[in-house]
Design a protein around this motif. Structure first.
Motif, PDB file in Angstrom:
ATOM      1  N   ILE A 122       1.673   3.152   7.985  1.00  0.00           N
ATOM      2  CA  ILE A 122       2.396   3.602   9.182  1.00  0.00           C
ATOM      3  C   ILE A 122       2.845   2.403  10.013  1.00  0.00           C
ATOM      4  O   ILE A 122       3.991   2.329  10.475  1.00  0.00           O
ATOM      5  N   LYS A 123       1.938   1.420  10.202  1.00  0.00           N
ATOM      6  CA  LYS A 123       2.282   0.254  11.019  1.00  0.00           C
ATOM      7  C   LYS A 123       3.377  -0.586  10.378  1.00  0.00           C
ATOM      8  O   LYS A 123       4.081  -1.337  11.066  1.00  0.00           O
ATOM      9  N   ALA A 124       3.530  -0.432   9.049  1.00  0.00           N
ATOM     10  CA  ALA A 124       4.617  -1.135   8.355  1.00  0.00           C
ATOM     11  C   ALA A 124       5.925  -0.374   8.409  1.00  0.00           C
ATOM     12  O   ALA A 124       6.923  -0.812   7.813  1.00  0.00           O
ATOM     13  N   ASP A 145       0.804  -1.218   0.000  1.00  0.00           N
ATOM     14  CA  ASP A 145       0.000   0.000   0.000  1.00  0.00           C
ATOM     15  C   ASP A 145       0.841   1.275   0.000  1.00  0.00           C
ATOM     16  O   ASP A 145       0.319   2.356   0.222  1.00  0.00           O
ATOM     17  N   SER A 146       2.142   1.183  -0.260  1.00  0.00           N
ATOM     18  CA  SER A 146       3.012   2.351  -0.182  1.00  0.00           C
ATOM     19  C   SER A 146       2.647   3.411  -1.216  1.00  0.00           C
ATOM     20  O   SER A 146       2.540   4.596  -0.901  1.00  0.00           O
ATOM     21  N   ALA A 147       2.441   3.020  -2.447  1.00  0.00           N
ATOM     22  CA  ALA A 147       2.115   3.992  -3.487  1.00  0.00           C
ATOM     23  C   ALA A 147       0.772   4.664  -3.193  1.00  0.00           C
ATOM     24  O   ALA A 147       0.607   5.874  -3.366  1.00  0.00           O
ATOM     25  N   ARG A 148      -0.201   3.872  -2.753  1.00  0.00           N
ATOM     26  CA  ARG A 148      -1.518   4.407  -2.434  1.00  0.00           C
ATOM     27  C   ARG A 148      -1.445   5.361  -1.238  1.00  0.00           C
ATOM     28  O   ARG A 148      -2.102   6.412  -1.219  1.00  0.00           O
ATOM     29  N   ALA A 149      -0.610   5.026  -0.263  1.00  0.00           N
ATOM     30  CA  ALA A 149      -0.456   5.891   0.898  1.00  0.00           C
ATOM     31  C   ALA A 149       0.124   7.244   0.489  1.00  0.00           C
ATOM     32  O   ALA A 149      -0.339   8.298   0.942  1.00  0.00           O
TER      33      ALA A 149
END
Length: 720
Positions: free
Chosen positions: A109-111, A26-30
């Motif tokens: 964030i949790k990642a 989900d990095s790009a979406r975040a």
């Protein structure tokens, strides 16, 4: 709630050990969510609260409250709290994100908030972008430029430019203005408007019989010259500054000689003191004329608020006093809710937190103010409550508005949204410089705000309906061109308020009937376009003063120490020490106008309280108008109402002795300004006689009951 998006993240600069690589699902979406939702305030040159989110280095640097993400315990990260609106943190401040976007950011964030090297955020287009500033939002902060007067079809209706602005809008909506009100309605309207009192039957009949074209103009001039004018319009200003004569809190002790400030305000309106001078004397009278009793009394502006004589937190109590001052200056003069930026950047308006403390810096040497301290001024050594300076101090931003969290130093300054402003010295004379800037023609707010208040008090609603908040959280202006024309006329005309009264009241718009046409009622039921004159109920002071006036009991003595009318024991019992601080005045003094009645914060006169007198704990730009059972019950059963009804009955019997029909006619004339019809008069006479024959009342008692009925009639309590 704490606005996370305004103060952002981080008191200290703490390195944040984020993973260098590794996209994660989900990095790009975040990053897309951050770009769309956060970049506007925390990207490029806009880094509110010191936080930028444009890249890895910016996140590692942090902002004002600490690191956004805790690498050791991601679940405790401030950003996570903020997007869930927890613990006083809110990101974005405009409202919570959609649940799916919160989940994306929470997982990221949790990642550990992984971030690819070399990929700064870029703005991402969205289907529903957050609204940006537009012309309507920026209008109040723009220069006041006198607009051209519009052309209209019905030229004959326009008596002055005000009418052209109103009529142009009506014609564009296919509406026609209401016809002119009848003379009896006009004199009653104008008399209450300018003096807060009803016209006498003799004045009504003389005006109705005057055929001259300038009859209304001469009426307005006579009312403006009356000393009663300052008592009515001075009350409006006292509302705005939160005027009261006691300190509040447990003891609610009286403020000695603060009544001199009340008299100063009334006198200033009666003398038509230009508003720029009125402003200068209140904000800096001690700097302008330190030996003048009048100028020193004017600075009672700083002494009318609450004062805690035994605070649990003295530094905080001091800033509460200063906050009252900033609020009165920001809202009262500028129509800006600068006080909303005490703890964080304003959520909707372009007012950063630093602007609040830059404005506070003009007054920082004035706190704390001892609520009982006076000084003797002038050759006569007159004792007044005036501005008291407490020495020099460096002003700082207080993080979260907390005196224990001292932030950057600031210099005296005015809201940056208003454009280029002069540099102000930090020493003596700074309040004078501020007062001069407030009424400078280049300041766009003051003239607009004052012109809007003048319109509000004449028409019952401002062109900006939220008269102390011209910002995004206020109500939009219904007629911005008209307001700009009025503002230019006010400032360019020397800041004279009586001149503006004449301009407004001599317009056709002011003289309209309050009766709507069916077409106008269907198209504009709330009368936003001012197609007709708005009806209104009498204010609390007008109710009390009118009852005294028609009963023939009103004492028109002006000025001096306050008076204390009788208050029922049941009301006094609500005090911690029943009756303390309320020494009942002799009957003649107790019958003075309500503006001279003691304003005790912990004890209100019932008839004033139930009819929505101003809240004295803060500035009151618009009074509530409620309709509640206690109003009717108080007017029917209250001691004051029944006392005035008895006095009115005595007046009727004395002035129309032995003629019940004439007594009924006089009662209607006194309370409504109009002649009763033959049918109405006959019905009222029959009612009074039935009280004698059926209820067994004496002639005098029956007449008193009829007088009480007249004082409870809508025609007495409402203005057309």
């Amino acid at each position: 709630m704490r606005a996370f998006g305004c103060l952002a993240l981080g008191l200290a600069t703490i390195g944040l050990a984020l993973p260098a690589k590794g996209q994660g699902p989900d990095s790009a979406r975040a990053r897309e969510v951050l770009s769309a939702r956060c970049l506007k305030c925390h990207g490029g040159e806009k880094t509110k609260g010191g936080l930028s989110v444009v890249d890895r280095d910016a996140l590692e640097k942090g902002g004002d409250l600490g690191p956004a993400v805790d690498p050791d315990e991601p679940g405790e990260s401030l950003m996570l709290q903020a997007i869930h609106h927890e613990d006083g943190l809110e990101m974005p401040p405009s409202g919570r994100l959609p649940d799916d976007e919160i989940q994306v950011l929470a997982d990221w964030i949790k990642a550990g908030a992984p971030w690819p090297d070399g990929e700064p955020l870029k703005t991402v287009a969205r289907d529903a972008p957050e609204p940006d500033d537009d012309d309507d939002a920026s209008w109040p902060y723009a220069e006041v430029v006198r607009p051209a007067v519009p052309t209209v079809e019905n030229v004959a209706w326009t008596r002055n430019p005000i009418d052209a602005f109103i009529l142009a809008r009506l014609e564009s909506e296919g509406l026609a203005p209401a016809p002119e009100a009848d003379p009896r309605t006009l004199i009653r309207r104008a008399s209450y408007d300018l003096t807060g009192l009803p016209p006498t039957p003799e004045e009504v009949e003389a005006f109705e019989a005057d055929p001259a074209p300038d009859a209304f103009e001469r009426l307005v001039d006579r009312l403006l010259a009356s000393p009663r004018y300052g008592e009515a319009w001075g009350r409006h200003w006292l509302d705005l500054v939160g005027y009261a004569e006691t300190n509040s809190f447990e003891r609610d002790a009286a403020k000695p000689f603060i009544w001199r400030y009340r008299d100063y305000v009334i006198d200033a309106f009666n003398r038509d003191k230009p508003f720029d001078r009125f402003t200068l004397e209140q904000l800096a009278g001690d700097e302008v004329a330190p030996d003048s009793v009048e100028a020193q009394t004017a600075t009672g502006f700083f002494r009318v608020g609450l004062w805690d004589d035994e605070p649990a937190d003295r530094p905080l109590a001091r800033y509460e006093v200063l906050d009252d001052i900033v609020t009165n200056v920001g809202q009262g003069f500028l129509g800006m809710t600068v006080d909303c930026a005490r703890c964080h950047d304003h959520k909707k308006d372009p007012i950063p937190q630093a602007d609040y403390y830059r404005l506070l810096a003009f007054f920082i040497e004035m706190g704390p103010q001892n609520g009982l301290e006076t000084r003797k001024v002038g050759p006569e050594k007159v004792e007044v409550m005036a501005a008291v300076r407490k020495g020099r101090e460096e002003p700082h931003v207080l993080l979260r508005g907390n005196p224990a969290l001292v932030g950057p130093k600031v210099e005296p300054g005015v809201p940056t949204a208003l454009g280029p402003a002069p540099t102000f010295d930090a020493g003596p004379g700074k309040r004078r410089a501020l007062a001069e800037w407030i009424t400078d023609r280049r300041n766009p707010m003051t003239a607009r705000v004052l012109a809007n208040r003048i319109w509000q008090y004449h028409f019952g609603r401002g062109l900006v309906p939220s008269p102390s908040d011209f910002g995004s959280l206020g109500e939009p202006c219904t007629h911005p061109e008209l307001l700009d024309w009025l503002a230019a006329e006010l400032a360019d005309g020397g800041w004279g308020i009586k001149r503006m009264h004449r301009l407004v009241m001599l317009s056709s718009a002011y003289r309209m009937s309050s009766r709507p046409s069916p077409e106008a009622l269907a198209a504009d039921p709330l009368n936003h376009e001012f197609q007709r004159f708005p009806m209104r109920r009498l204010t609390a002071e007008e109710v009390r003063d009118s009852m005294l006036a028609v009963a023939g009991a009103l004492n028109d003595k002006a000025g001096g120490p306050w008076v204390c009318p009788p208050i029922p024991d049941e009301v006094l019992a609500g005090q911690s020490v029943p009756g303390q601080g309320w020494k009942v005045s002799p009957p003649a003094e107790a019958a003075r106008r309500s503006v001279y009645v003691h304003v005790k914060r912990s004890l209100a006169v019932p008839i004033l309280a139930t009819h929505d007198a101003a809240d004295t704990d803060s500035t009151c730009p618009v009074r509530f108008t409620t309709t509640v059972p206690t109003q009717a019950l108080g007017l029917l059963n209250g001691a004051f109402a029944n006392e005035q009804a008895a006095r009115l009955a005595d007046r009727l019997a004395r002035e129309r002795e032995g003629d019940l029909a004439a007594q009924v006619r006089l009662a209607v004339l006194l309370t409504t300004g109009r002649e009763p019809s033959a049918e109405e008069s006959a019905e009222d006479v029959a009612f009074v006689r039935s009280l004698q024959t059926e209820a067994g009342l004496s002639e005098r008692a029956a007449l008193a009951q009829y007088a009480l009925l007249a004082l409870n009639a809508n025609a007495f309590l409402y203005l057309d």
